[in-house]
Structures are given as structure tokens and as C-alpha cells.
Design a protein around this motif. Sequence first.
Motif, PDB file in Angstrom:
ATOM      1  N   TRP A  24     -64.326 -15.261 -16.860  1.00 38.30           N
ATOM      2  CA  TRP A  24     -64.559 -16.433 -16.006  1.00 38.30           C
ATOM      3  C   TRP A  24     -63.792 -17.655 -16.518  1.00 38.30           C
ATOM      4  CZ3 TRP A  24     -67.005 -21.119 -17.107  1.00 38.30           C
ATOM      5  CH2 TRP A  24     -67.231 -21.930 -15.995  1.00 38.30           C
ATOM      6  N   SER A  25     -63.856 -17.897 -17.815  1.00 34.43           N
ATOM      7  CA  SER A  25     -63.201 -19.072 -18.384  1.00 34.43           C
ATOM      8  C   SER A  25     -61.683 -19.017 -18.215  1.00 34.43           C
ATOM      9  CB  SER A  25     -63.562 -19.185 -19.871  1.00 34.43           C
ATOM     10  OG  SER A  25     -62.887 -20.254 -20.462  1.00 34.43           O
ATOM     11  N   ASP A  26     -61.117 -17.836 -18.399  1.00 39.65           N
ATOM     12  CA  ASP A  26     -59.667 -17.705 -18.246  1.00 39.65           C
ATOM     13  C   ASP A  26     -59.264 -17.829 -16.780  1.00 39.65           C
ATOM     14  OD1 ASP A  26     -57.316 -17.626 -19.678  1.00 39.65           O
ATOM     15  OD2 ASP A  26     -57.180 -15.445 -19.712  1.00 39.65           O
ATOM     16  N   LEU A  27     -60.066 -17.303 -15.878  1.00 40.89           N
ATOM     17  CA  LEU A  27     -59.793 -17.480 -14.458  1.00 40.89           C
ATOM     18  C   LEU A  27     -59.868 -18.952 -14.071  1.00 40.89           C
ATOM     19  CD1 LEU A  27     -61.815 -14.540 -12.897  1.00 40.89           C
ATOM     20  CD2 LEU A  27     -59.367 -14.953 -12.584  1.00 40.89           C
ATOM     21  N   ARG A  28     -60.900 -19.628 -14.525  1.00 34.36           N
ATOM     22  CA  ARG A  28     -61.158 -21.011 -14.127  1.00 34.36           C
ATOM     23  C   ARG A  28     -60.162 -21.976 -14.750  1.00 34.36           C
ATOM     24  NH1 ARG A  28     -63.854 -24.985 -16.656  1.00 34.36           N
ATOM     25  NH2 ARG A  28     -64.609 -23.513 -18.185  1.00 34.36           N
ATOM     26  N   GLY A  29     -59.925 -21.854 -16.029  1.00 29.14           N
ATOM     27  CA  GLY A  29     -59.131 -22.862 -16.712  1.00 29.14           C
ATOM     28  C   GLY A  29     -57.941 -22.357 -17.509  1.00 29.14           C
ATOM     29  N   MET A  30     -57.654 -21.056 -17.421  1.00 29.51           N
ATOM     30  CA  MET A  30     -56.543 -20.461 -18.171  1.00 29.51           C
ATOM     31  C   MET A  30     -56.670 -20.720 -19.666  1.00 29.51           C
ATOM     32  SD  MET A  30     -54.705 -18.717 -16.053  1.00 29.51           S
ATOM     33  CE  MET A  30     -53.239 -18.380 -17.018  1.00 29.51           C
ATOM     34  N   THR A 124     -55.777 -14.749  -0.329  1.00 32.17           N
ATOM     35  CA  THR A 124     -56.665 -14.471   0.801  1.00 32.17           C
ATOM     36  C   THR A 124     -57.728 -15.563   0.875  1.00 32.17           C
ATOM     37  OG1 THR A 124     -58.221 -13.137  -0.483  1.00 32.17           O
ATOM     38  CG2 THR A 124     -56.339 -11.970   0.508  1.00 32.17           C
ATOM     39  N   PRO A 125     -58.532 -15.540   1.898  1.00 29.67           N
ATOM     40  CA  PRO A 125     -59.613 -16.530   2.001  1.00 29.67           C
ATOM     41  C   PRO A 125     -60.623 -16.481   0.850  1.00 29.67           C
ATOM     42  CG  PRO A 125     -59.212 -15.541   4.137  1.00 29.67           C
ATOM     43  CD  PRO A 125     -58.385 -14.774   3.143  1.00 29.67           C
ATOM     44  N   LEU A 126     -60.635 -15.425   0.071  1.00 30.35           N
ATOM     45  CA  LEU A 126     -61.519 -15.375  -1.095  1.00 30.35           C
ATOM     46  C   LEU A 126     -61.266 -16.543  -2.047  1.00 30.35           C
ATOM     47  CD1 LEU A 126     -61.510 -11.579  -2.007  1.00 30.35           C
ATOM     48  CD2 LEU A 126     -63.442 -12.929  -1.181  1.00 30.35           C
ATOM     49  N   ARG A 127     -60.054 -17.037  -2.016  1.00 26.17           N
ATOM     50  CA  ARG A 127     -59.687 -18.160  -2.880  1.00 26.17           C
ATOM     51  C   ARG A 127     -60.581 -19.372  -2.653  1.00 26.17           C
ATOM     52  NH1 ARG A 127     -53.647 -20.615  -3.654  1.00 26.17           N
ATOM     53  NH2 ARG A 127     -54.280 -22.501  -4.716  1.00 26.17           N
ATOM     54  N   ARG A 128     -61.105 -19.509  -1.448  1.00 23.40           N
ATOM     55  CA  ARG A 128     -61.964 -20.659  -1.136  1.00 23.40           C
ATOM     56  C   ARG A 128     -63.270 -20.646  -1.918  1.00 23.40           C
ATOM     57  NH1 ARG A 128     -61.929 -20.039   5.047  1.00 23.40           N
ATOM     58  NH2 ARG A 128     -60.146 -18.700   4.858  1.00 23.40           N
ATOM     59  N   LEU A 129     -63.639 -19.497  -2.484  1.00 25.47           N
ATOM     60  CA  LEU A 129     -64.855 -19.433  -3.299  1.00 25.47           C
ATOM     61  C   LEU A 129     -64.736 -20.289  -4.555  1.00 25.47           C
ATOM     62  CD1 LEU A 129     -65.645 -15.631  -3.032  1.00 25.47           C
ATOM     63  CD2 LEU A 129     -66.866 -17.518  -1.909  1.00 25.47           C
ATOM     64  N   ALA A 130     -63.542 -20.410  -5.058  1.00 23.82           N
ATOM     65  CA  ALA A 130     -63.289 -21.226  -6.253  1.00 23.82           C
ATOM     66  C   ALA A 130     -61.904 -21.853  -6.126  1.00 23.82           C
ATOM     67  CB  ALA A 130     -63.380 -20.368  -7.510  1.00 23.82           C
ATOM     68  N   GLU A 132     -60.543 -24.542  -7.023  1.00 21.55           N
ATOM     69  CA  GLU A 132     -59.987 -25.359  -8.103  1.00 21.55           C
ATOM     70  C   GLU A 132     -59.568 -24.547  -9.324  1.00 21.55           C
ATOM     71  OE1 GLU A 132     -64.039 -24.463  -9.292  1.00 21.55           O
ATOM     72  OE2 GLU A 132     -63.237 -25.065  -7.376  1.00 21.55           O
ATOM     73  N   TRP A 133     -59.746 -23.244  -9.319  1.00 24.08           N
ATOM     74  CA  TRP A 133     -59.398 -22.453 -10.487  1.00 24.08           C
ATOM     75  C   TRP A 133     -57.920 -22.590 -10.802  1.00 24.08           C
ATOM     76  CZ3 TRP A 133     -62.287 -17.123 -10.098  1.00 24.08           C
ATOM     77  CH2 TRP A 133     -63.629 -17.323 -10.415  1.00 24.08           C
ATOM     78  N   GLU A 134     -57.648 -22.891 -12.032  1.00 27.39           N
ATOM     79  CA  GLU A 134     -56.275 -23.103 -12.472  1.00 27.39           C
ATOM     80  C   GLU A 134     -55.435 -21.829 -12.394  1.00 27.39           C
ATOM     81  OE1 GLU A 134     -53.891 -24.872 -16.308  1.00 27.39           O
ATOM     82  OE2 GLU A 134     -55.931 -25.549 -15.937  1.00 27.39           O
ATOM     83  N   SER A 135     -56.068 -20.678 -12.520  1.00 25.83           N
ATOM     84  CA  SER A 135     -55.300 -19.431 -12.519  1.00 25.83           C
ATOM     85  C   SER A 135     -54.612 -19.168 -11.187  1.00 25.83           C
ATOM     86  CB  SER A 135     -56.198 -18.242 -12.877  1.00 25.83           C
ATOM     87  OG  SER A 135     -57.125 -17.953 -11.863  1.00 25.83           O
ATOM     88  N   TRP A 136     -55.009 -19.873 -10.124  1.00 26.84           N
ATOM     89  CA  TRP A 136     -54.273 -19.688  -8.877  1.00 26.84           C
ATOM     90  C   TRP A 136     -53.903 -20.977  -8.180  1.00 26.84           C
ATOM     91  CZ3 TRP A 136     -58.603 -15.932  -7.559  1.00 26.84           C
ATOM     92  CH2 TRP A 136     -59.755 -16.590  -7.203  1.00 26.84           C
ATOM     93  N   THR A 137     -54.055 -22.093  -8.847  1.00 24.05           N
ATOM     94  CA  THR A 137     -53.639 -23.344  -8.218  1.00 24.05           C
ATOM     95  C   THR A 137     -52.420 -23.965  -8.879  1.00 24.05           C
ATOM     96  OG1 THR A 137     -55.201 -24.625  -9.563  1.00 24.05           O
ATOM     97  CG2 THR A 137     -55.941 -23.902  -7.378  1.00 24.05           C
ATOM     98  N   ARG A 138     -52.444 -24.077 -10.175  1.00 23.96           N
ATOM     99  CA  ARG A 138     -51.379 -24.828 -10.853  1.00 23.96           C
ATOM    100  C   ARG A 138     -50.504 -23.979 -11.769  1.00 23.96           C
ATOM    101  NH1 ARG A 138     -55.847 -27.875 -10.449  1.00 23.96           N
ATOM    102  NH2 ARG A 138     -56.721 -27.284 -12.430  1.00 23.96           N
ATOM    103  N   ARG A 139     -50.853 -22.720 -11.963  1.00 22.43           N
ATOM    104  CA  ARG A 139     -50.097 -21.895 -12.902  1.00 22.43           C
ATOM    105  C   ARG A 139     -49.717 -20.571 -12.255  1.00 22.43           C
ATOM    106  NH1 ARG A 139     -52.234 -22.739 -18.683  1.00 22.43           N
ATOM    107  NH2 ARG A 139     -50.802 -21.050 -19.078  1.00 22.43           N
ATOM    108  N   ARG A 140     -48.622 -20.021 -12.687  1.00 23.04           N
ATOM    109  CA  ARG A 140     -48.196 -18.716 -12.190  1.00 23.04           C
ATOM    110  C   ARG A 140     -48.602 -17.602 -13.139  1.00 23.04           C
ATOM    111  NH1 ARG A 140     -42.300 -18.340 -10.403  1.00 23.04           N
ATOM    112  NH2 ARG A 140     -43.189 -16.458  -9.568  1.00 23.04           N
ATOM    113  N   ASP A 141     -49.061 -17.979 -14.338  1.00 25.04           N
ATOM    114  CA  ASP A 141     -49.464 -16.983 -15.331  1.00 25.04           C
ATOM    115  C   ASP A 141     -50.637 -16.155 -14.825  1.00 25.04           C
ATOM    116  OD1 ASP A 141     -47.713 -18.534 -16.756  1.00 25.04           O
ATOM    117  OD2 ASP A 141     -49.156 -19.225 -18.231  1.00 25.04           O
TER     118      ASP A 141
END
Length: 164
Positions: A24-30, A124-130, A132-141
Motif C-alpha cells: 500500500w505504501s509503495d503504491l500510494r507514495g512510491m 481504467t476507471p479503477l484509478r478513481r479509487l485512489a 492521488e497515488w503517486e505510483s500512477w500520477t507523477r511517476r512512471r516507475d
Amino acid sequence: MDISSLSALILAIPAIPLSLYTCWSDLRGMRIPNGTVLMLAGAFVLLGPFVLPFDIYLWRLLQLAVVLVLGILFNAAGVMGAGDAKFIAAAAPYIALGDLRFLAALFTATVLAAFVTHRLAKHTPLRRLAPEWESWTRRRDFPMGLALGGTLSLYLLLGIAFGG
């Protein structure tokens, strides 16, 4: 229940929640928090002598030290992140050395499943569940903690179910 299954069960009690928090932590904040890694290693240090023969316990602690040194070197070479290296080191004593081939296959399957799941959710729309998660908003890692925590959890669950 034999000693291997019992050992896996007792070690899984703290390790699985810490592994899931790592995911969870790595998904949320890398990032993989140092406190989580220290608790994972500390749980083994505290519980290991009660569930493993002492010589095996000492070998497993040596695994932690060796893997930590290798992780530091890999991190310095840019091969992996520091959090990933620390998590792998903290998880190392939970793994029987004879299971390395199985662990490699389990890790490979877990990485593939985690990567595909992460990328599908990201696009996909699943992204709307979270959102703000950094793993899919600001980083490509890819948040490798998702696969690392999943692998340790699955390994321990399989040890509980099929320990020999």
C-alpha cells in the motif's frame, strides 16, 4: 501441524500485515518506510528463536546481513531503490535457503501479476479509487514493493498450507 507450518504461521502473523502495508505504501507514495522494514526484521529477530532451531535461526540472520550488503551495492549501482533493497534484506530471514528456486518462480509470477494489475488499474476507471497515488500520477516507475510484499505474503501462506 508440523514445525515448518507452525513456524510459517507464527512468522506470518506480523510479516503479512507489514508486507501488505509495504504494498500500500509503495503504491500510494512510491516509498517503503524504514519503520516497516525495521519492524519486519525485528519480528523475525524476536520470534525466530522460538520457532526455528537455533542454528537455522543464526543462518537466517546471516542471510539478512548478506542480502543487506548486496542490496546496498545494488542500490549504489542504481539497480534498485533503497526501500526495495531494505525490504528484501528484512524479508530474507523468512525464506528457507533451499526454497530459493521456488521463490524465484513465485517472485517472477508475482511481479508479472502485480505489474499487469497496476497498469490496468492505472489506465481504467479503477484509478478513481485512489486518484492521488503517486505510483500512477507523477511517476512512471513501478512500485516494486507491491510485488515484494506480495511475494513474501504468498510464500508464508504457502508455507502454512504446505509446510514440510
